[in-house]
Structure formats: C-alpha cells, structure tokens
Design an enzyme around this catalytic site. Structure first.
Site, PDB file in Angstrom:
ATOM      1  N   GLN A  22      -3.965 -14.385 -58.773  1.00  0.00           N
ATOM      2  CA  GLN A  22      -4.436 -15.490 -59.618  1.00  0.00           C
ATOM      3  C   GLN A  22      -5.804 -16.005 -59.176  1.00  0.00           C
ATOM      4  OE1 GLN A  22      -2.990 -16.536 -62.355  1.00  0.00           O
ATOM      5  NE2 GLN A  22      -1.200 -15.237 -62.087  1.00  0.00           N
ATOM      6  N   ASP A  62      -2.279 -12.611 -51.266  1.00  0.00           N
ATOM      7  CA  ASP A  62      -2.058 -12.203 -52.657  1.00  0.00           C
ATOM      8  C   ASP A  62      -3.047 -12.999 -53.513  1.00  0.00           C
ATOM      9  OD1 ASP A  62      -1.308 -12.109 -55.306  1.00  0.00           O
ATOM     10  OD2 ASP A  62       0.781 -12.696 -54.958  1.00  0.00           O
TER      11      ASP A  62
END
Lengths: 155, 407
Positions: free
Chosen positions: B204, B201
C-alpha cells in the site's frame, strides 16, 4: 438497477426483525451455512416428525439479503413435508438463476417472490440462496458447513 | 503552494471517464488495485506493437530493445525507492511472491525450531501465511505484535517480543485495512540493535508515501505494480545485496544459471538467480512507465493533497449517523474503513455500487484484524490522487441513500 426491487420493505423488515431467530434444543436436524469470503454465517434447526417440519429456526449473522431469506424460509417451512421443502428449494433456485423462469413459478413461491429482485444483482444471489442450501444439508444432516460461494472456474 | 491538480490528473486515466449504472464512476477501491494512466496503457501497446522479444537471450534488434527497456525499468525502480544498486531489485509476481521468496530462500535454509518471527496483528494474509508455512517447515514460532483500539502497533509490546531468538521481523508499512502508517524506521532500528533483519510489506505504501530504502535501512522491501498504477502480475522484491547474494534461488530454470551440467549447476549473480524463466517483460516495462508517470507529478504536493482529502473525507463520514471508523491512527493515509452499526457492509456496498461508487466490503484479507475489532466485515473506501472532493461528496450522498433505504 432497481434498488427498491432488491431492498423491498418486507426484506428490510425481516433483516431487522428476523422471525424464528433462535436455537432449538429439540431440533433433530441441523446444518451450518458459511460463506467464508463474505462472512455470512447461519445455523439452521429443524424439528421433523412423521415427515412434517414441525419447527424451523436459525441463528447467525449476515447481510440483509441472507438474513431476510433465512427468516422467510423458516416461516415457509413450518408444517411442510420434506418433499414440499425440496420442491420449494428447486423453485427458489430457478427463480434466481434461470434466465427465463416459468411464469407459474411465482404462484408457487408466494411470499418468497419478494426476493426476485436479487436476480438483477448477480453478486448477491449467493446471499439469498445460502439458507436454502443449508436447508438441503439439514435434511440430510450433513456435518460440513455448506457454502454458496462457488468455484468461478466453469467445468 | 500546491501545484497538484487532481481534476487535470483524472483526465490521464481513461477508465475513469465512464458512467457506471448511469452515474459518473467514483472509484474508491484503490487499495485493491489502482487504475492505469494512458501513459502505461500506451507503453504496453507500444511494447507489444514494436519491441516484443525475449530478454537476455538473442542478438537481434527486438531482443536488444526489449532487454534494454526491461533493464531500464529496473534502474527506474531502483531510483524510485532509492536502492543503492539496481542488482538489488528482483522482479516477482507481486508482494505476495516477494514475501514467499524471502520466507523460502532466506528463512527456510537457516531457521531452526524455536527461532522466532515477529509480525503484527494488522498484517495482510500475505504477510502471515508465508511465515506460518515457514514455521511448519522449520519449527520456528510466529509472534504477533498487538495493536491498540486506534489500529496502531503497541511499541512497548514489540520491544518485549524482540529477543535473542528473534530471527526476522516482517511488518506492513501502511495497513490496507486501516490506513495506519507504522513507525517502521524506529522499528527497524530496534530490530537491528539485535542484528535482526526486517522485511517491509510496502504493497500500500508505495502509492502514498515516499519510500527510501536506504534511509529506512530495511533489509527487504516488497511491493506490487498494480497498486502503483502499473500492470497486474508484476512486483518487486528489494533486498540488500549482501543478504540476497547469500540466499539460494527460489525457483530453478532458464536465465538464472551461469553454467549447467548434469553434475552441477552454477547460478548467476543477483538479481538474475532469482528470476528463473521468461519474466513478465511487458509488466516490468509497464511498471517502469507507471513510475515515470508518477515521478513527473509534484510528489510532495500529491501527498499533501491526499492527506487533505483524507481529512475532508474523515470529517464528512463522521456526520453519518451510527458510523464507526475502523482505523483512527494518528499517522495514517488514504484508507477509510468503517461500518454502519445496523447495516451490513455488503448491503452498503451494493447500494453504493448502484450509485456508481466502487468500494470494497469484506475482511480485506485481514481476518485476524477483523476479529480484533470484533467486526465481520468493513466497508473500505480507499483514495488515490485522482480522487477529489466531488468523489467524497458522492460517497457521502450514497451513504445517505443507504440510510434512506434502510429507514
């Protein structure tokens, strides 16, 4: 934006030292308020006899506004009838949500007017009203926790 | 030699040139979404003013232009994360959809009861819930790597969790709630030793770190445009071509087929079989513009600047009384999450807002992590390269104001 209007000394005091902050085994009305997005949580305990709220207390955790609002509400409720409590819920709600609340409302609200400043902070109105919606649920012994985080899609 | 000038770069972002509540806007909510440079705004305007047409469909001039711009963005993105091939870049709505796509297209057809999926305790809900749904559908089991008090994954526990039943590891590159940068290169190697694929993921990380998917050797990498200075509503799933080619499509519709009859439909090759329907063309082109904007900056200098700013902000925050930092990993970036021990995060955020300072207060879509640190909510200031010491100083002054009001 007037922060001092929002965080008046009375509010800071009630958030630091909430009144009637305890459980009550003798209570015959309870309800839970929980705003899951911001995490504010409270449980309200009422002892009602012969239509008079003999005792009101709460436990929970939340921001200064929600804690102070619950504390001030429990102070108000003691000795009131259910009808008086419901009437004050309406007044309180009007103070925070009506564009032009009637001038007479402040007299009726008394000490609770310290929360008027919340009007200027729309994202925080739900913090101030959580305790009062929990009160409504407690009067009817609603089992599901109540929330004041509304669906933002207008009907 | 640092060739990066944050003050100059800030001028590229029109939204930052405003006052909020009469104060200079200090935008410290970049982990929620980043602001957009003029170059991206102009590109969207140009696209809708001159080139708007559907892609891959018509022979007319506008469609050729929009198709070319759309596919050029795919190539720009491929280069940005150093994917081997542009066919490995799939456009989705965002990181969330990318993860759901892998769960449903990779996991669902082949995972069985008792198979295991490993995630960490610091995952965003978007890297928890799709796997829980998959577990419900298949009987697979979710295993969670614990984190230590600094907010770092405990690698010994990870090693212990990996086993022959493990079918996938899904882990965040950089935590949105803590700033922790996970040692994913090592974690990927460990998983691959057992032939377990790994999804990262990168929501960010892409805005703060250099991402090289070939060097990482990750199998899937998911990220969102809007946290990377591009438009909302568009994101990327990178996947190794071999894995993607073997997966069944996530959604059916136009543009993803090579031949349709009522008896049988043949799907197109990757990436098209995963892009059913008219895509968010403007979003893709805007993301391409964002990446081109970022690439003209001196990226190593940008990253060094952000690290210096993080260190400065950390030092300054620790001068505030009764402040507890949540997330003190040795290797972290851009995120300052904290609580004031006697004041609720929402009260802090309201007072900071009145000073023109935008931060986030809440659980940051990481409820299990908040429980781990035993806090209902944190205040999170998250940095981008257009932030400066002046912004950090404003935050600190704002926190002094909080203290004064709650005296």
């Amino acid at each position: 934006m007037n922060l001092r209007e929002l965080y008046q000394e009375v509010i800071i005091d009630h958030s630091r030292h909430p009144r009637n902050f305890h459980e009550n085994a003798a209570a015959n009305h309870h309800a839970e308020g929980f705003n899951r997005l911001c995490g504010d949580k409270l449980t309200l305990f009422l002892k009602i006899e012969n239509d008079i709220i003999q005792d009101a207390s709460f436990i929970g955790a939340g921001c200064a506004i929600s804690t102070a609002s619950a504390s001030l509400m429990t102070e108000f409720l003691k000795g009131k009838t259910e009808a008086q409590a419901k009437e004050m819920f309406e007044n309180f709600h009007q103070m925070l949500t009506l564009e032009n609340p009637p001038a007479s409302i402040n007299d009726q609200l008394g000490k609770l007017t310290v929360l008027t400043g919340v009007r200027e902070f729309p994202s925080r109105v739900k913090c101030a009203t959580l305790a009062w919606h929990t009160l409504q649920a407690a009067l009817t012994n609603k089992v599901q926790p109540v929330s004041t985080e509304e669906d933002l899609i207008e009907p | 030699m640092n060739t990066f000038d944050a003050k100059q770069v800030r001028l590229d972002f029109p939204i930052l040139q405003q006052n909020v509540h009469g104060k200079r806007l200090v935008y410290l909510d970049n982990a929620a979404t980043s602001q957009k440079p003029q170059a991206v705004i102009n590109r969207l305007n140009d696209y809708y003013s001159h080139d708007n047409a559907n892609v891959h469909r018509a022979v007319h001039a506008l469609s050729e232009r929009s198709t070319h711009a759309y596919e050029q963005a795919r190539i720009d993105i491929q280069k940005f994360i150093n994917a081997k091939d542009a066919h490995e870049i799939i456009f989705v709505r965002g990181t969330t959809e990318a993860i759901n796509l892998v769960a449903q297209s990779y996991g669902r057809p082949q995972f069985k009861a008792g198979d295991e999926i490993i995630i960490s305790h610091m995952e965003h809900h978007s890297n928890i819930v799709p796997w829980q749904m998959l577990c419900e559908q298949t009987g697979a089991i979710l295993r969670v790597i614990p984190v230590n008090d600094a907010g770092e994954v405990i690698l010994e526990e990870y090693e212990r969790l990996l086993n022959p039943r493990t079918k996938l590891v899904a882990i965040v590159h950089m935590s949105n709630a803590l700033g922790t940068i996970n040692p994913i290169e090592q974690m990927i190697k460990q998983a691959h030793a057992l032939n377990v694929p790994v999804l990262i993921d990168g929501a960010q990380a892409t805005a703060h770190l250099t991402v090289d998917v070939q060097k990482l050797d990750c199998d899937f990498y998911a990220f969102s445009s809007h946290k990377l200075f591009g438009p909302t509503g568009i994101g990327v799933l990178y996947g190794k071509a071999k894995l993607l080619a073997a997966m069944t499509p996530y959604q059916g519709g136009g543009d993803m087929i090579s031949r349709v009859s009522f008896a049988k439909t043949e799907y197109r090759e990757i990436p098209h079989k995963f892009e059913a329907g008219t895509p968010h063309i403007a979003g893709v082109i805007g993301l391409g513009a964002a990446i081109n904007y970022i690439k003209q900056l001196d990226l190593p200098a940008v990253h060094a600047y952000e690290q210096q700013l993080l260190n400065y902000a950390t030092e300054q925050l620790l001068t505030i009384s009764k402040l507890r930092l949540i997330g003190t990993a040795k290797n972290k970036a851009a995120i300052l999450a904290f609580i004031l021990e006697d004041i609720h995060a929402h009260d802090v955020a309201t007072i900071l807002d009145s000073e023109g300072i935008a931060v986030r207060a809440g659980h940051h879509c990481t409820m299990p992590l908040m429980e781990r640190f035993n806090v209902p909510a944190t205040v999170r200031a998250s940095l981008a390269f257009y932030n400066s010491r002046e912004d950090v100083d404003a935050l600190i002054a704002g926190l002094h104001k909080v203290r004064e009001i709650f005296k």
